[in-house]
Write an enzyme that holds these catalytic residues in place. Structure first.
Site, PDB file in Angstrom:
ATOM      1  N   GLY A   8       0.760  -1.157   0.064  1.00 47.75           N
ATOM      2  CA  GLY A   8      -0.032  -0.133   0.177  1.00 47.75           C
ATOM      3  C   GLY A   8       0.747   1.271  -0.113  1.00 47.75           C
ATOM      4  CE  LYS A   9      -2.421   6.718  -0.223  1.00 45.92           C
ATOM      5  NZ  LYS A   9      -3.561   5.912  -0.494  1.00 45.92           N
ATOM      6  CD  GLU A  10      -0.127   6.347   4.931  1.00 45.19           C
ATOM      7  OE1 GLU A  10      -0.089   7.580   4.583  1.00 45.19           O
ATOM      8  OE2 GLU A  10      -1.065   6.013   5.529  1.00 45.19           O
ATOM      9  CE  LYS A  54      -2.080  -1.275   7.156  1.00 45.96           C
ATOM     10  NZ  LYS A  54      -3.245  -0.538   6.896  1.00 45.96           N
ATOM     11  N   GLY A  88      -9.810 -12.653  -0.801  1.00 44.60           N
ATOM     12  CA  GLY A  88     -10.967 -12.245  -1.666  1.00 44.60           C
ATOM     13  C   GLY A  88      -9.945 -11.101  -2.486  1.00 44.60           C
ATOM     14  CG  ASP A 107      -7.752   6.234   3.026  1.00 48.45           C
ATOM     15  OD1 ASP A 107      -7.804   6.981   2.189  1.00 48.45           O
ATOM     16  OD2 ASP A 107      -6.833   5.559   3.085  1.00 48.45           O
ATOM     17  CG  ASN A 127      -8.340   1.280   1.925  1.00 42.22           C
ATOM     18  OD1 ASN A 127      -7.546   0.448   1.616  1.00 42.22           O
ATOM     19  ND2 ASN A 127      -8.524   2.469   2.146  1.00 42.22           N
ATOM     20  CG  ASP A 177      -5.980   1.131   4.826  1.00 42.10           C
ATOM     21  OD1 ASP A 177      -5.233   1.423   5.785  1.00 42.10           O
ATOM     22  OD2 ASP A 177      -5.555   1.549   3.804  1.00 42.10           O
TER      23      ASP A 177
HETATM   24  N1  LIG Z   1      -6.125  -9.247   5.952  1.00 40.50           N
HETATM   25  C1  LIG Z   1      -5.742  -9.009   4.751  1.00 40.50           C
HETATM   26  N2  LIG Z   1      -5.597 -10.101   4.124  1.00 40.50           N
HETATM   27  C2  LIG Z   1      -5.273 -10.135   2.596  1.00 40.50           C
HETATM   28  N3  LIG Z   1      -4.906  -8.963   2.360  1.00 40.50           N
HETATM   29  C3  LIG Z   1      -4.800  -7.847   2.989  1.00 40.50           C
HETATM   30  C4  LIG Z   1      -5.206  -7.746   4.242  1.00 40.50           C
HETATM   31  N4  LIG Z   1      -5.016  -6.654   4.624  1.00 40.50           N
HETATM   32  C5  LIG Z   1      -4.404  -5.777   3.575  1.00 40.50           C
HETATM   33  N5  LIG Z   1      -4.434  -6.725   2.418  1.00 40.50           N
HETATM   34  C6  LIG Z   1      -3.871  -6.126   1.099  1.00 40.50           C
HETATM   35  O1  LIG Z   1      -2.698  -5.219   1.453  1.00 40.50           O
HETATM   36  C7  LIG Z   1      -3.069  -3.868   0.874  1.00 40.50           C
HETATM   37  C8  LIG Z   1      -2.692  -2.927   1.516  1.00 40.50           C
HETATM   38  O2  LIG Z   1      -3.268  -3.041   2.847  1.00 40.50           O
HETATM   39  P1  LIG Z   1      -3.924  -1.632   3.526  1.00 40.50           P
HETATM   40  O3  LIG Z   1      -4.998  -0.906   2.364  1.00 40.50           O
HETATM   41  O4  LIG Z   1      -4.447  -1.992   4.928  1.00 40.50           O
HETATM   42  O5  LIG Z   1      -2.801  -0.723   3.559  1.00 40.50           O
HETATM   43  P2  LIG Z   1      -2.285   0.847   3.265  1.00 40.50           P
HETATM   44  O6  LIG Z   1      -0.718   1.063   2.862  1.00 40.50           O
HETATM   45  O7  LIG Z   1      -2.945   1.789   4.042  1.00 40.50           O
HETATM   46  O8  LIG Z   1      -3.135   1.019   1.710  1.00 40.50           O
HETATM   47  P3  LIG Z   1      -3.277   2.206   0.972  1.00 40.50           P
HETATM   48  O9  LIG Z   1      -2.445   2.120  -0.238  1.00 40.50           O
HETATM   49  O10 LIG Z   1      -4.774   2.350   0.897  1.00 40.50           O
HETATM   50  O11 LIG Z   1      -2.907   3.505   1.847  1.00 40.50           O
HETATM   51  C9  LIG Z   1      -4.504  -4.144   0.535  1.00 40.50           C
HETATM   52  O12 LIG Z   1      -5.033  -3.226  -0.503  1.00 40.50           O
HETATM   53  C10 LIG Z   1      -4.782  -5.563   0.362  1.00 40.50           C
HETATM   54  O13 LIG Z   1      -4.757  -5.923  -1.071  1.00 40.50           O
HETATM   55 MG   LIG Z   2      -5.395   0.617   1.510  1.00 40.80          MG
END
Ligand SMILES: Nc1ncnc2c1ncn2[C@@H]1O[C@H](COP(=O)(O)OP(=O)(O)OP(=O)(O)O)[C@@H](O)[C@H]1O
Ligand SMILES: [Mg+2]
Length: 291
Positions: free
Chosen positions: A102-104, A121, A191, A226, A231, A244
């Site tokens: 993800g971005k973060e 994560k 999923g 967000d 998400n 997220d």
């Molecule tokens: N519990 C999970 N099971 C499977 N895949 C997951 C799970 N949590 C996150 N992911 C995958 O990891 C990616 C990044 O997770 P998340 O959206 O929580 O992080 P982010 O870095 O905050 O993302 P963003 O880019 O939206 O800011 C998700 O888009 C999803 O594809």
């Molecule tokens: Mg995300």
């Protein structure tokens, strides 16, 4: 950026002595970004030669960095420490493939002690220079604005606390199991994100399911803040899960109204554009806020 697979390998190699010194860095995150030799010696309670030996190895493995004033813990060092804690606590026995970048954050698959699939994560705020002014402004209030390791630990805490709270409701939430420093272990969702979905048999039904999740959170006074097709996941049972949550806010937040309207707007825009659904935003907003 260090790869989590490399960090997992390092966890297996590292000796007790090096962990003790690494722990000194981790325990000091809040107060010192840079620690000098003198402090490392006194905090670790080890002989000078052993500390020097450990520091050399940590430097070679790129877990710490040497500056003029002392040593600094790197993200890879925090990753290794967090992973070690997860293994020692019996939360996971190993990590596998990446589930998403993800971005973060970096999200990887993991296996639990009872051989169930988990997702871990790891927060990576600050990895890319960000232009998101909203976030920037809220971070500026934090006096540790440049201490990215601490900011990531705090974000993981925030998301973990929200996940625990949401899990106790009727919402579909990836069960959270543990937080280790800047990482969170939760159920691995099988999923697809809405953004990845090409066709839906019944998009209106899926929209209702998304709205139901938003409503359940709102009834607990929580707004994701967000929300978008990135998400929201549709799992193998045709259930909707919102992921997220580090930026979530409660209804008493000054921007709560703006954020819930924006979340709703983002979701409705997605269904409108992709599936040509006509959805009355105000109607859904009003049905949400009237209690
Ligand atoms: N519990 C999970 N099971 C499977 N895949 C997951 C799970 N949590 C996150 N992911 C995958 O990891 C990616 C990044 O997770 P998340 O959206 O929580 O992080 P982010 O870095 O905050 O993302 P963003 O880019 O939206 O800011 C998700 O888009 C999803 O594809
Ligand atoms: Mg995300």
């Amino acid at each position: 950026m260090p790869s989590l697979k490399d960090s997992a390998r390092v966890v297996k190699q590292l000796e007790t002595l090096e962990y003790r010194v690494l722990k000194v860095f981790v325990s000091s995150i809040k107060h010192h970004e840079i620690i000098n030799n003198h402090n490392i010696l006194s905090y670790s309670n080890l002989h000078k030669d052993r500390v020097e030996y450990a520091l050399e190895n940590l430097l070679k493995l790129k877990l710490i960095f040497k500056t003029e004033k002392g040593f600094k813990l790197l993200t890879a060092g925090l990753d290794v420490f967090a992973l070690k804690l997860l293994v020692e606590s019996g939360i996971i026995i190993g990590i596998g493939n990446s589930l998403g970048i993800g971005k973060e954050s970096d999200v990887v698959e993991a296996i639990s002690e009872i051989h169930q699939r988990r997702a871990v994560k790891f927060f990576r705020i600050g990895r890319i220079s960000f232009t998101d002014t909203k976030r920037k402004r809220s971070l500026e209030k934090n006096k540790n604005v440049n201490n990215w390791l601490l900011i990531n630990i705090e974000a993981a805490k925030r998301e973990y606390d929200f996940l625990i709270k949401l899990k106790s409701t009727k919402m579909n939430i990836a069960t959270p199991y543990f937080r280790s420093m800047h990482s969170i272990v939760m159920d691995r969702i099988n999923g697809l994100r809405l953004i990845e979905i090409r066709n839906l048999h019944n998009p209106k039904e899926i929209f209702y399911k998304v709205f139901e999740q938003i409503r359940l959170a709102y009834n607990e006074n929580i707004i994701n803040g967000d929300l978008s097709e990135y998400n929201i996941l549709l799992d193998e049972n045709n259930d909707i899960l919102i992921i997220d949550w580090p930026q979530a806010v409660t209804l008493d937040h000054p921007n709560a109204e703006f954020l819930i309207r924006r979340d709703l707007h983002n979701v409705i825009r997605y269904f409108r554009r992709k599936f040509d659904l006509s959805i009355d935003e105000d109607l859904y907003y009003n049905s949400l806020v009237k209690k």
